[in-house]
Design a protein around this motif. Structure first.
Motif, PDB file in Angstrom:
ATOM      1  N   SER A   1     -31.822 -33.346  90.111  1.00  0.00           N
ATOM      2  CA  SER A   1     -31.503 -31.526  90.386  1.00  0.00           C
ATOM      3  C   SER A   1     -30.449 -31.373  89.215  1.00  0.00           C
ATOM      4  O   SER A   1     -30.814 -29.818  89.133  1.00  0.00           O
ATOM      5  N   THR A   2     -30.183 -32.143  88.147  1.00  0.00           N
ATOM      6  CA  THR A   2     -29.877 -31.921  86.623  1.00  0.00           C
ATOM      7  C   THR A   2     -31.358 -31.433  85.828  1.00  0.00           C
ATOM      8  O   THR A   2     -31.106 -29.789  85.535  1.00  0.00           O
ATOM      9  N   GLY A   3     -32.199 -31.663  86.384  1.00  0.00           N
ATOM     10  CA  GLY A   3     -34.014 -31.398  85.345  1.00  0.00           C
ATOM     11  C   GLY A   3     -34.093 -29.973  85.943  1.00  0.00           C
ATOM     12  O   GLY A   3     -34.231 -29.006  85.721  1.00  0.00           O
ATOM     13  N   VAL A   4     -33.793 -29.263  87.612  1.00  0.00           N
ATOM     14  CA  VAL A   4     -33.807 -28.812  88.816  1.00  0.00           C
ATOM     15  C   VAL A   4     -32.751 -27.239  87.606  1.00  0.00           C
ATOM     16  O   VAL A   4     -33.586 -26.315  87.544  1.00  0.00           O
ATOM     17  N   GLY A   5     -31.987 -26.996  87.626  1.00  0.00           N
ATOM     18  CA  GLY A   5     -30.923 -27.042  87.047  1.00  0.00           C
ATOM     19  C   GLY A   5     -30.919 -26.640  85.736  1.00  0.00           C
ATOM     20  O   GLY A   5     -30.834 -25.218  85.188  1.00  0.00           O
ATOM     21  N   MET A   6     -31.656 -27.050  85.323  1.00  0.00           N
ATOM     22  CA  MET A   6     -32.033 -27.217  83.421  1.00  0.00           C
ATOM     23  C   MET A   6     -33.202 -26.053  83.457  1.00  0.00           C
ATOM     24  O   MET A   6     -32.964 -25.123  82.778  1.00  0.00           O
ATOM     25  N   ILE A   7     -34.257 -26.137  84.330  1.00  0.00           N
ATOM     26  CA  ILE A   7     -35.501 -25.734  84.689  1.00  0.00           C
ATOM     27  C   ILE A   7     -34.856 -23.957  84.867  1.00  0.00           C
ATOM     28  O   ILE A   7     -35.225 -22.570  84.134  1.00  0.00           O
ATOM     29  N   ALA A   8     -34.361 -24.107  85.244  1.00  0.00           N
ATOM     30  CA  ALA A   8     -33.635 -22.492  86.455  1.00  0.00           C
ATOM     31  C   ALA A   8     -32.665 -21.561  85.476  1.00  0.00           C
ATOM     32  O   ALA A   8     -32.741 -20.705  85.347  1.00  0.00           O
ATOM     33  N   ALA A   9     -32.249 -22.767  84.307  1.00  0.00           N
ATOM     34  CA  ALA A   9     -31.506 -21.820  83.628  1.00  0.00           C
ATOM     35  C   ALA A   9     -32.226 -21.829  82.177  1.00  0.00           C
ATOM     36  O   ALA A   9     -31.859 -20.765  80.848  1.00  0.00           O
ATOM     37  N   GLY A  10     -33.513 -22.048  82.320  1.00  0.00           N
ATOM     38  CA  GLY A  10     -34.012 -21.808  81.464  1.00  0.00           C
ATOM     39  C   GLY A  10     -34.228 -22.634  79.645  1.00  0.00           C
ATOM     40  O   GLY A  10     -35.121 -22.223  79.142  1.00  0.00           O
ATOM     41  N   GLN A  11     -33.678 -23.441  80.240  1.00  0.00           N
ATOM     42  CA  GLN A  11     -34.066 -24.669  79.105  1.00  0.00           C
ATOM     43  C   GLN A  11     -34.575 -24.964  78.674  1.00  0.00           C
ATOM     44  O   GLN A  11     -35.175 -26.011  77.274  1.00  0.00           O
ATOM     45  N   CYS A  12     -35.429 -25.701  80.173  1.00  0.00           N
ATOM     46  CA  CYS A  12     -36.529 -26.018  80.040  1.00  0.00           C
ATOM     47  C   CYS A  12     -38.039 -26.108  80.759  1.00  0.00           C
ATOM     48  O   CYS A  12     -37.270 -24.820  82.164  1.00  0.00           O
ATOM     49  N   ASP A  13     -38.857 -26.193  80.678  1.00  0.00           N
ATOM     50  CA  ASP A  13     -39.814 -25.609  81.320  1.00  0.00           C
ATOM     51  C   ASP A  13     -40.594 -26.833  81.902  1.00  0.00           C
ATOM     52  O   ASP A  13     -40.804 -26.987  83.265  1.00  0.00           O
ATOM     53  N   VAL A  14     -40.191 -28.381  81.617  1.00  0.00           N
ATOM     54  CA  VAL A  14     -41.232 -29.315  82.172  1.00  0.00           C
ATOM     55  C   VAL A  14     -39.940 -30.800  81.376  1.00  0.00           C
ATOM     56  O   VAL A  14     -39.459 -31.020  80.518  1.00  0.00           O
ATOM     57  N   VAL A  15     -39.399 -30.655  82.932  1.00  0.00           N
ATOM     58  CA  VAL A  15     -38.388 -31.912  83.002  1.00  0.00           C
ATOM     59  C   VAL A  15     -39.328 -33.270  83.261  1.00  0.00           C
ATOM     60  O   VAL A  15     -39.869 -33.578  84.719  1.00  0.00           O
ATOM     61  N   VAL A  16     -38.994 -34.509  83.039  1.00  0.00           N
ATOM     62  CA  VAL A  16     -39.250 -36.028  83.738  1.00  0.00           C
ATOM     63  C   VAL A  16     -37.580 -36.636  84.060  1.00  0.00           C
ATOM     64  O   VAL A  16     -36.902 -36.322  82.502  1.00  0.00           O
ATOM     65  N   ALA A  17     -37.153 -36.352  85.289  1.00  0.00           N
ATOM     66  CA  ALA A  17     -36.095 -36.493  85.251  1.00  0.00           C
ATOM     67  C   ALA A  17     -36.457 -38.471  86.586  1.00  0.00           C
ATOM     68  O   ALA A  17     -38.022 -38.713  87.078  1.00  0.00           O
TER      69      ALA A  17
END
Length: 329
Positions: free
Chosen positions: A1-17
């Motif tokens: 869910s933290t990764g989803v938030g980072m993507i939604a905020a535009g801080q990251c394009d791809v996250v490995v959680a």
């Protein structure tokens, strides 16, 4: 869910959680008295001060603090909490053993049927390579009935057989927006639609997170229990699961404890943890979340469903629920 938030905020394009737990090699600490003495000794400046401190050390200072899965706000072990919760909801020892046997039996069936495929082989130094979950052990009600209470003795109902076991494990998921996934040539498995976190009394309601989180995530997603095709709940203890199912199916509990007009309803067992759960697969704390989510996605694909609901309890009286939606095939 933290990764989803980072993507939604535009801080990251791809996250490995991901997460890992190594329960076979947990840190064992010195006693509090010994730790305090050692820290004070570190600040002592003269030889006299050091000798004075050393002379105060007693044999019991050397007794280690053995690790325990204890709630930090109450110092109560989670097994003890599960026993009290089972008693509060009148969940019998027989019901708990039956549910635990169900978990192991379904996990064995899923494993033998080639459904638990998302496992990476791992070579244990000096030992064999682990290629599959090795805690799945379907027993019999007779054998399970012989075990003594593990926490509340002698009258408790929680035993080693109807509790999730501690094991080593790791998991990871690849997260990105749909646009980014298609741009990179990936075919997504599922959407992570909505999620909520809740928290309640960490003493009497420590393990009731799924009950509190489920109606909230359904409302957030605009869905009802009838819309959910797949349920994946963390099985901390059989008593915890059964207590949650009873709480979810109680208008009285909804009205008196949750401030809701009516119950959300209990998930039907034919949709619930049908490939086993933490009781049979194990519970490496940091890895269980990913396992729940990806199992929900795989079950949706296998069973032709659209929506899955994942839920778990956690330390501090916390709870979590997430809606997973199958990506169009």
């Amino acid at each position: 869910s933290t990764g989803v938030g980072m993507i939604a905020a535009g801080q990251c394009d791809v996250v490995v959680a991901g997460g890992v737990e190594l329960m076979s090699d947990v840190p064992i600490r010195h006693s509090r008295k010994m730790r305090k003495t050692m820290l004070t000794l570190n600040r002592a400046k003269t030889l006299g001060q050091k000798l004075s401190l050393i002379s105060k050390i007693r044999p019991d200072y050397f007794a280690p603090e053995l690790p325990a899965v204890a709630e930090f706000s109450t110092s109560e072990t989670m097994g003890h909490s599960a026993d009290r919760l089972a008693a509060a909801f009148a969940v019998s020892r027989l019901e708990q053993d039956e549910y635990a046997l169900r978990s192991h039996t379904l996990a064995k069936k899923a494993q033998d049927g080639g459904l638990l495929l998302d496992i990476v082989p791992f070579k244990v130094p000096g030992k064999d390579t682990v290629t599959k979950d090795n805690g799945i052990r379907p027993s019999s009600m007779e054998q399970m009935g012989k075990l003594k209470p593990a926490f509340v003795k002698p009258f408790g109902t929680v035993t080693a057989a109807n509790s999730s076991f501690l094991t080593d494990g790791a998991s990871a998921m690849l997260l990105m927006s749909e646009e980014k996934a298609l741009e990179m040539g990936y075919k997504p498995k599922a959407y992570l639609r909505d999620f909520v976190y809740v928290s309640q009394d960490p003493k009497d309601q420590l393990l009731l997170g799924p009950t509190y989180a489920t109606p909230k995530v359904l409302e957030k997603a605009g869905l009802s229990m009838a819309d959910i095709d797949v349920f994946e709940f963390h099985e901390a203890f059989a008593g915890q699961i059964l207590a949650n199912l009873k709480a979810m199916d109680s208008d009285w509990f909804a009205q008196n404890y949750m401030g809701r007009k009516s119950k959300v309803g209990a998930p039907p067992l034919e949709k619930f943890n049908t490939w086993g759960g933490s009781l049979s697969l194990g519970h490496p704390f940091g890895a269980t979340g990913c396992r729940l989510v990806i199992t929900a996605a795989h079950r949706l694909k296998k069973e032709g469903g659209q929506y899955g609901l994942v839920a778990a309890c956690a330390a501090g009286g916390q709870g979590h629920a997430m809606i997973v939606e199958l990506y169009p095939q």
